[in-house]
Enzyme design. Structure first.
Site, short mmCIF file in Angstrom:
data_model
loop_
_atom_site.label_atom_id
_atom_site.label_comp_id
_atom_site.label_asym_id
_atom_site.label_seq_id
_atom_site.Cartn_x
_atom_site.Cartn_y
_atom_site.Cartn_z
CE LYS A 4 38.96 42.20 40.55
NZ LYS A 4 38.83 42.87 39.29
CE LYS A 39 44.00 50.03 43.25
NZ LYS A 39 43.84 49.94 41.91
CE LYS A 95 53.35 43.38 42.80
NZ LYS A 95 53.01 43.16 41.42
#
Length: 336
Positions: A118, A203, A200
């Site tokens: 992140k 979004k 995978k």
């Protein structure tokens, strides 16, 4: 003799309302959650406090939190059988999160792979919350004396850290926290992106992602454009290594229809990809239709959803307060 009722083991899971729920969330996890309430004491929460480690639009976050609650219920999570709540509505999460910050080592937090990932994606906003959120995640779990945490591969590190923090605290103050065990859920379908079948469904790749609330025509368009394979064979055959695109579509079709790969191969023998892709799209549309319709109905009844949030927060707070009171006493805080 009177039958002794055995208490159910408690299970807890949370999802950040940082984006819309999609087919991968539903087939990979949520579909299997529905029957767990018969076996376990289930707590599910919207992890809104975790989302703000990355900047959010406040109005969007409020909307998504309520939408996610509606979708949870529409997917079959009955608020009468499960405790459904919003994390920020239960103040004990933040309070225990601070205490556990003081029992989590700097080195442990530095090693968390999600912090590294992140930080790389949000280089302009590497804040303290991004670094210490594993302590809040430990508080989420330990507050409820949780027995089991459903974990995917990417959450194993957090589960291990939570256990380490609990054991460290218990080692100093006695048996305060139950040590949670990872729960490997019944294998849900591993759904990959429609336009990048090696990754995978996510979004973050919206073109290859089918959202639960998406319009049927948009879902069908995505399936018609789905990557199949570059071979000249043009046949529907399950072969993940050599035919990842078609195998992903077969996996989806199998998950929504209950048909085996052999039955699917037989059904589409001689048909080619041109017939197969829209058939998968149609099967997904019909699977998601009742979820979308029920979620839309629930979102029109804001008073009901707010009532579910309120009731869930009350039930969660009742359990959480017992733990927090015990922790505060152990660390030496004056009683309120």
């Amino acid at each position: 003799m009177e039958e002794v009722k055995v208490a159910k083991k408690r299970m807890l899971s949370g999802i950040q309302p940082s984006g819309d729920l999609h087919l991968g969330n539903y087939l990979g996890a949520m579909k299997n959650w529905i029957g767990l309430a018969d076996e376990f004491d289930c707590f599910y929460f919207m992890a809104d406090m975790h989302t703000i480690t990355v900047r959010q639009n406040p109005a969007d976050l409020r909307r998504r939190t309520l939408e996610q609650m509606a979708q949870y219920i529409a997917c079959g999570l009955d608020p009468e059988k499960n405790v459904l709540f919003v994390q920020s509505h239960v103040h004990q999460h933040a309070e225990l999160g601070w205490v556990l910050n003081c029992f989590t080592m700097f080195g442990e937090l530095s090693r968390m792979t999600q912090f590294k990932d992140k930080s790389a994606k949000n280089a302009e906003n590497i804040n303290g919350g991004l670094f210490t959120y594993p302590s809040l995640m430990a508080a989420d779990i330990l507050l409820y004396q949780t027995d089991l945490i459903p974990v995917g591969h990417d959450q194993k590190q957090h589960c291990e850290l939570t256990r380490d923090i609990a054991q460290r605290f218990n080692g100093i103050y006695g048996n305060v926290f139950k040590i949670p065990e990872p729960y490997i859920p019944k294998a849900g379908a591993r759904i990959m992106s429609l336009n990048a079948p090696e990754t995978k469904m996510s979004k973050s790749l919206p073109d290859g992602c089918v959202f639960l609330m998406e319009k049927p025509e948009d879902i069908q368009r995505k399936f018609k454009r789905a990557i199949t394979d570059s071979d000249t064979e043009n046949c529907v055959r399950f072969d993940p290594e050599n035919k990842p695109g078609v195998s992903n579509l077969m996996n989806i079709y199998s998950a929504v229809t209950g048909r085996s790969f052999e039955q699917i191969e037989s059904e589409f023998a001689g048909c080619g990809y041109g017939a197969f892709k829209p058939a998968v799209g149609e099967a997904v549309i019909e699977t998601l239709r009742p979820i979308r319709e029920e979620a839309t109905r629930l979102l029109a009844d804001k008073a009901y959803l707010e009532g579910v949030c309120r009731s869930g927060a009350e039930k969660a707070s009742y359990v959480a307060e017992k733990t927090l009171r015990k922790v505060y006493k152990k660390v030496g805080f004056l009683p309120r």
